[in-house]
Design a protein around this motif. Structure first.
Motif, PDB file in Angstrom:
ATOM      1  N   UNK A 137      -5.169   5.987   1.291  1.00  0.00           N
ATOM      2  CA  UNK A 137      -4.470   4.723   1.105  1.00  0.00           C
ATOM      3  C   UNK A 137      -4.722   4.195  -0.302  1.00  0.00           C
ATOM      4  N   UNK A 138      -3.663   3.717  -0.955  1.00  0.00           N
ATOM      5  CA  UNK A 138      -3.773   3.169  -2.304  1.00  0.00           C
ATOM      6  C   UNK A 138      -3.045   1.826  -2.355  1.00  0.00           C
ATOM      7  N   UNK A 139      -3.655   0.843  -2.991  1.00  0.00           N
ATOM      8  CA  UNK A 139      -2.997  -0.434  -3.239  1.00  0.00           C
ATOM      9  C   UNK A 139      -2.179  -0.277  -4.516  1.00  0.00           C
ATOM     10  N   UNK A 140      -0.840  -0.287  -4.396  1.00  0.00           N
ATOM     11  CA  UNK A 140      -0.002   0.063  -5.541  1.00  0.00           C
ATOM     12  C   UNK A 140       0.767  -1.114  -6.144  1.00  0.00           C
ATOM     13  N   UNK A 141       1.011  -2.175  -5.367  1.00  0.00           N
ATOM     14  CA  UNK A 141       1.798  -3.288  -5.886  1.00  0.00           C
ATOM     15  C   UNK A 141       1.202  -4.623  -5.466  1.00  0.00           C
ATOM     16  N   UNK A 142       1.172  -5.533  -6.428  1.00  0.00           N
ATOM     17  CA  UNK A 142       0.657  -6.884  -6.190  1.00  0.00           C
ATOM     18  C   UNK A 142       1.419  -7.801  -7.136  1.00  0.00           C
ATOM     19  N   UNK A 143       2.353  -8.574  -6.582  1.00  0.00           N
ATOM     20  CA  UNK A 143       3.253  -9.364  -7.417  1.00  0.00           C
ATOM     21  C   UNK A 143       3.377 -10.767  -6.841  1.00  0.00           C
ATOM     22  N   UNK A 144       3.516 -11.781  -7.715  1.00  0.00           N
ATOM     23  CA  UNK A 144       3.638 -13.158  -7.218  1.00  0.00           C
ATOM     24  C   UNK A 144       4.772 -13.365  -6.215  1.00  0.00           C
ATOM     25  N   UNK A 145       5.902 -12.663  -6.380  1.00  0.00           N
ATOM     26  CA  UNK A 145       7.017 -12.838  -5.459  1.00  0.00           C
ATOM     27  C   UNK A 145       6.754 -12.223  -4.086  1.00  0.00           C
ATOM     28  N   UNK A 146       5.653 -11.481  -3.961  1.00  0.00           N
ATOM     29  CA  UNK A 146       5.286 -10.899  -2.672  1.00  0.00           C
ATOM     30  C   UNK A 146       4.369 -11.815  -1.860  1.00  0.00           C
ATOM     31  N   UNK A 147       3.835 -12.852  -2.489  1.00  0.00           N
ATOM     32  CA  UNK A 147       2.847 -13.702  -1.830  1.00  0.00           C
ATOM     33  C   UNK A 147       3.518 -14.694  -0.883  1.00  0.00           C
ATOM     34  N   UNK A 148       2.839 -15.029   0.228  1.00  0.00           N
ATOM     35  CA  UNK A 148       3.344 -16.116   1.072  1.00  0.00           C
ATOM     36  C   UNK A 148       3.098 -17.452   0.404  1.00  0.00           C
ATOM     37  N   UNK A 149       3.901 -18.447   0.772  1.00  0.00           N
ATOM     38  CA  UNK A 149       3.600 -19.781   0.267  1.00  0.00           C
ATOM     39  C   UNK A 149       2.608 -20.458   1.213  1.00  0.00           C
ATOM     40  N   UNK A 150       2.226 -21.667   0.923  1.00  0.00           N
ATOM     41  CA  UNK A 150       1.181 -22.323   1.691  1.00  0.00           C
ATOM     42  C   UNK A 150       1.747 -22.980   2.941  1.00  0.00           C
ATOM     43  N   UNK A 151       2.063 -22.156   3.933  1.00  0.00           N
ATOM     44  CA  UNK A 151       2.512 -22.669   5.219  1.00  0.00           C
ATOM     45  C   UNK A 151       1.638 -22.070   6.305  1.00  0.00           C
ATOM     46  N   UNK A 152       1.693 -22.681   7.477  1.00  0.00           N
ATOM     47  CA  UNK A 152       0.893 -22.175   8.591  1.00  0.00           C
ATOM     48  C   UNK A 152       1.367 -20.785   9.022  1.00  0.00           C
ATOM     49  N   UNK A 153       2.653 -20.523   8.834  1.00  0.00           N
ATOM     50  CA  UNK A 153       3.227 -19.228   9.192  1.00  0.00           C
ATOM     51  C   UNK A 153       3.322 -18.402   7.919  1.00  0.00           C
ATOM     52  N   UNK A 160       0.841  -1.194   0.000  1.00  0.00           N
ATOM     53  CA  UNK A 160       0.000   0.000   0.000  1.00  0.00           C
ATOM     54  C   UNK A 160       0.875   1.243   0.000  1.00  0.00           C
ATOM     55  N   UNK A 161       0.359   2.300  -0.612  1.00  0.00           N
ATOM     56  CA  UNK A 161       0.956   3.628  -0.443  1.00  0.00           C
ATOM     57  C   UNK A 161       0.048   4.444   0.466  1.00  0.00           C
ATOM     58  N   UNK A 162       0.650   5.033   1.485  1.00  0.00           N
ATOM     59  CA  UNK A 162      -0.096   5.872   2.412  1.00  0.00           C
ATOM     60  C   UNK A 162       0.372   7.307   2.286  1.00  0.00           C
ATOM     61  N   UNK A 163      -0.561   8.220   2.064  1.00  0.00           N
ATOM     62  CA  UNK A 163      -0.266   9.646   2.105  1.00  0.00           C
ATOM     63  C   UNK A 163      -0.405  10.079   3.559  1.00  0.00           C
ATOM     64  N   UNK A 164       0.719  10.347   4.207  1.00  0.00           N
ATOM     65  CA  UNK A 164       0.691  10.651   5.637  1.00  0.00           C
ATOM     66  C   UNK A 164       0.071  12.009   5.935  1.00  0.00           C
ATOM     67  N   UNK A 165      -0.073  12.860   4.922  1.00  0.00           N
ATOM     68  CA  UNK A 165      -0.692  14.161   5.133  1.00  0.00           C
ATOM     69  C   UNK A 165      -2.215  14.069   5.079  1.00  0.00           C
ATOM     70  N   UNK A 166      -2.728  13.261   4.165  1.00  0.00           N
ATOM     71  CA  UNK A 166      -4.177  13.195   3.973  1.00  0.00           C
ATOM     72  C   UNK A 166      -4.803  11.936   4.564  1.00  0.00           C
TER      73      UNK A 166
END
Length: 358
Positions: A194-210, A185-191
């Motif tokens: 909130x904007x969702x700016x990035x969504x990439x496969x390498x950012x995802x967790x794998x299928x583990x309990x943690x 997310x990008x957060x504008x700390x003045x206003x």
């Protein structure tokens, strides 16, 4: 910056000898450790058993602010280890805190929300970011002012906000990772927008309990670097000035159990290897251990390091308090103990002098 001429020359030569950030990392760096030089770890403070420290930031006066996942509290630790730990603030309607970042002198942004380390569960939609102004907090006066704390934004769609970094100090923009959703997310700390700016496969967790995917993140120029704890990687993605990207993330290095990290002046990366109990260093295609990690069957000096930051007190002639070229490390006492339920150690704030490693 009051460095000696000789030291400036050494740093300049180091910057010329180390590959620039525009040079792609070699993805073969899967903990290909050279014979390690293990630097000593000095403990500044150990918290009670069961205290998981999530992150840390360094104030202008050198003192350390650290968050706790196991309580909605922000603490201050003396960087000399001489003063008692002080509670800076307790955040309302939260069970714990994760990331913290400074933006401006002694103004910090802290993530707080509801999570439980019993089963590693979170409450989606409970996450918020607060502004914490400590410019007049705990000064050496008879009546120090309390920290000034204000809510910046709520994140109703977030599952587990974790890492936080500055995208633009001028615009007061922050980037924040959601480790469970695998987005940024990008957060504008003045206003407070909130904007969702990035969504990439390498950012995802794998299928583990943690399920901890993207964790720490840092912006260097027009590139966002981030760790993925589940996938044991450091990755990079080119970004636009708004934090968005038209590219896919690529692997920078394989590294065991990465959490938060920091760049050195020589453009190396120091990584808190939470899952490996050590402080690692990524240089080109090589990963080395600077501190912690077990050797010859001995215990590590770092149990579950979660974040690392350089000191801010620059060297003055005759000053004994300089912490330039020292790094501070927060730990959780060891992640394994939370997985087994046998919690016997508390998180620590430690310091490692890295000046002799280069």
């Amino acid at each position: 910056m009051y460095f000696s001429t000789l030291l400036s020359v050494v740093l300049l030569l180091a910057s010329l000898l180390v590959p620039s950030l525009s040079t792609p990392f070699n993805s073969r760096a899967l903990d290909s450790y050279r014979p390690p030089l293990r630097l000593p770890v000095k403990f500044l403070h150990q918290f009670p058993a069961g205290t998981w420290l999530g992150s840390l930031a360094v104030r202008g006066n050198g003192k350390i602010l650290t968050t706790a996942l196991t309580s909605p509290e922000l603490f201050q630790v003396d960087n000399q280890g001489k003063e008692p730990v002080k509670l800076v603030h307790t955040f309302p309607d939260a069970a714990g805190c994760t990331g913290i970042v400074g933006m401006g002198r002694d103004v910090f942004y802290v993530i707080a929300g509801k999570l439980s380390l019993s089963g590693f569960s979170t409450v989606p939609g409970s996450w918020s970011v607060y502004r914490v102004d400590v410019r007049h907090h705990h000064r050496h006066t008879t009546k120090p002012k309390p920290a000034q704390v204000s809510l910046v934004a709520n994140f109703p769609e977030a599952i587990l906000l974790n890492g936080i970094t500055v995208l633009s100090q001028y615009r007061k923009w922050l980037l924040i990772s959601d480790s469970a959703a695998g987005v940024v997310y990008r957060l504008d700390a003045k206003t407070g927008k909130v904007f969702n700016v990035l969504d990439d496969p390498l950012m995802k967790p794998n299928n583990t309990a943690f399920g901890i995917g993207i964790n720490g993140l840092k912006v260097v120029g027009d590139v966002l670097f981030f760790t993925n704890s589940n996938r044991n990687i450091l990755a990079r993605i080119p970004i636009e000035k708004e934090g968005t990207s038209r590219h896919s993330a690529t692997l920078a290095a394989n590294i065991n159990g990465p959490d938060d990290f920091v760049f050195t002046e020589a453009q190396d990366i120091l990584v808190a290897q939470n899952g490996a109990d050590r402080l690692g260093r990524v240089t080109g295609d090589t990963v080395t251990t600077l501190a912690g990690g077990s050797t010859d069957g001995t215990e590590s000096q770092l149990f579950g390091p979660t974040a690392v930051q350089f000191g801010k007190v620059k060297p003055w002639i005759g000053s004994p308090k300089s912490d330039w070229m020292k790094v501070y490390i927060s730990t959780n006492g060891g992640t394994e103990q939370y997985l087994t339920g046998n919690v016997t150690r508390g998180g620590t704030i430690s310091v490692v002098d890295v000046r002799d490693y280069w």
